[in-house]
Design a protein around this motif. Structure first.
Motif, mmCIF file in Angstrom:
data_model
loop_
_atom_site.group_PDB
_atom_site.id
_atom_site.type_symbol
_atom_site.label_atom_id
_atom_site.label_comp_id
_atom_site.label_asym_id
_atom_site.label_seq_id
_atom_site.Cartn_x
_atom_site.Cartn_y
_atom_site.Cartn_z
ATOM 1 N N SER A 295 83.098 64.512 49.002
ATOM 2 C CA SER A 295 82.571 65.524 49.313
ATOM 3 C C SER A 295 83.070 65.462 51.421
ATOM 4 O O SER A 295 82.258 64.176 51.367
ATOM 5 C CB SER A 295 81.695 66.489 49.277
ATOM 6 O OG SER A 295 82.330 66.854 47.471
ATOM 7 N N PRO A 296 83.735 66.067 51.936
ATOM 8 C CA PRO A 296 83.209 66.032 53.431
ATOM 9 C C PRO A 296 81.748 66.038 54.175
ATOM 10 O O PRO A 296 81.570 67.355 53.451
ATOM 11 C CB PRO A 296 85.154 66.182 54.394
ATOM 12 C CG PRO A 296 84.969 67.205 53.039
ATOM 13 C CD PRO A 296 84.677 66.981 51.500
ATOM 14 N N LEU A 297 81.215 65.275 54.492
ATOM 15 C CA LEU A 297 80.089 66.568 55.399
ATOM 16 C C LEU A 297 80.471 66.994 56.510
ATOM 17 O O LEU A 297 81.668 66.726 57.136
ATOM 18 C CB LEU A 297 79.292 64.847 56.009
ATOM 19 C CG LEU A 297 78.445 63.536 55.535
ATOM 20 C CD1 LEU A 297 78.016 62.931 55.932
ATOM 21 C CD2 LEU A 297 77.725 64.926 54.378
ATOM 22 N N ASN A 298 79.570 68.020 57.101
ATOM 23 C CA ASN A 298 80.380 69.240 57.812
ATOM 24 C C ASN A 298 80.047 68.296 58.972
ATOM 25 O O ASN A 298 80.968 68.744 59.997
ATOM 26 C CB ASN A 298 79.027 70.482 57.953
ATOM 27 C CG ASN A 298 79.396 70.907 56.971
ATOM 28 O OD1 ASN A 298 80.705 71.252 55.833
ATOM 29 N ND2 ASN A 298 78.345 72.240 56.363
ATOM 30 N N GLN A 299 79.338 67.811 59.826
ATOM 31 C CA GLN A 299 79.094 67.274 60.628
ATOM 32 C C GLN A 299 79.428 66.243 61.322
ATOM 33 O O GLN A 299 80.346 65.368 62.529
ATOM 34 C CB GLN A 299 77.598 66.835 60.730
ATOM 35 C CG GLN A 299 76.859 66.046 59.993
ATOM 36 C CD GLN A 299 76.561 66.463 58.747
ATOM 37 O OE1 GLN A 299 76.405 67.255 58.623
ATOM 38 N NE2 GLN A 299 75.409 65.794 58.656
ATOM 39 N N ALA A 300 80.427 65.244 60.080
ATOM 40 C CA ALA A 300 81.138 63.905 59.818
ATOM 41 C C ALA A 300 82.388 64.193 60.419
ATOM 42 O O ALA A 300 82.861 63.273 61.332
ATOM 43 C CB ALA A 300 80.300 62.824 58.993
ATOM 44 N N SER A 301 83.093 65.284 59.993
ATOM 45 C CA SER A 301 84.437 65.737 59.498
ATOM 46 C C SER A 301 85.257 66.677 60.195
ATOM 47 O O SER A 301 85.612 67.300 59.468
ATOM 48 C CB SER A 301 84.404 65.759 57.825
ATOM 49 O OG SER A 301 83.919 66.159 57.609
ATOM 50 N N SER A 302 84.497 66.920 61.528
ATOM 51 C CA SER A 302 84.451 68.914 62.038
ATOM 52 C C SER A 302 85.629 68.283 62.895
ATOM 53 O O SER A 302 86.822 68.901 63.359
ATOM 54 C CB SER A 302 84.044 69.312 62.936
ATOM 55 O OG SER A 302 83.817 67.874 64.454
#
Length: 158
Positions: free
Chosen positions: A70-77
């Motif tokens: 699952s992607p992190l919100n802050q790392a994959s914007s």
């Protein structure tokens, strides 16, 4: 020079406990993973699900399917993330040939059981396995229950 001492605790990222119940595991392999930057950050945060992971051989290369990162919100914007994309496994030719031969000739399945850190690299533990019949699964449950009861009896008798 002295060796670096390993950190206390486990290097395990994720496990597939269901695979040990569903399959009779034979040969073990260790494979590297071809990952993107956002995936490594998500793995460090522990956002990995290996429950339904398996390996497919396509055109002489091995790919990990069914693993969800699952992607992190802050790392994959700024990147388009596909949490269930097929990830290439890094194996040498001899290991690939052995996997292909066992899969095609003996009808084995290739199952991912464990994801862990080895130094700074993410590794996946894969096994060749045969699917268990229903009576084999019942035997495994019975053996596990007996081992637990035996431990309880030994603990109380001492």
């Amino acid at each position: 020079m002295s060796k670096k001492k390993s950190k206390p605790g486990s290097n395990t990222i994720a496990q597939n406990k269901k695979a040990r119940f569903e399959f009779q595991l034979m040969d073990k392999f260790e494979a590297g993973l071809e990952l993107q930057g956002w995936e490594v950050k998500s793995i460090r945060a522990g956002k990995v699900n290996l429950t339904d992971a398996y390996v497919v051989i396509h055109q002489g290369e091995a790919f990990l399917m069914g693993c969800r990162i699952s992607p992190l919100n802050q790392a994959s914007s700024h990147v388009i993330c596909d949490p269930e994309r097929n990830r290439k496994l890094l194996l040498n030719k001899r290991e690939l040939d052995k996997l292909i031969g066992a899969r095609e000739r003996q009808g084995y399945s290739i199952v991912a059981t464990n994801m862990y850190w080895k130094h700074c690299w993410v590794k996946v533990e894969i096994f060749l396995g045969k699917g268990k019949q229903a009576h084999d699964k019942r035997d495994a449950v019975k053996d596990r229950d007996w081992a637990r009861d035996k431990e309880r009896m030994m603990k109380h008798s001492a």
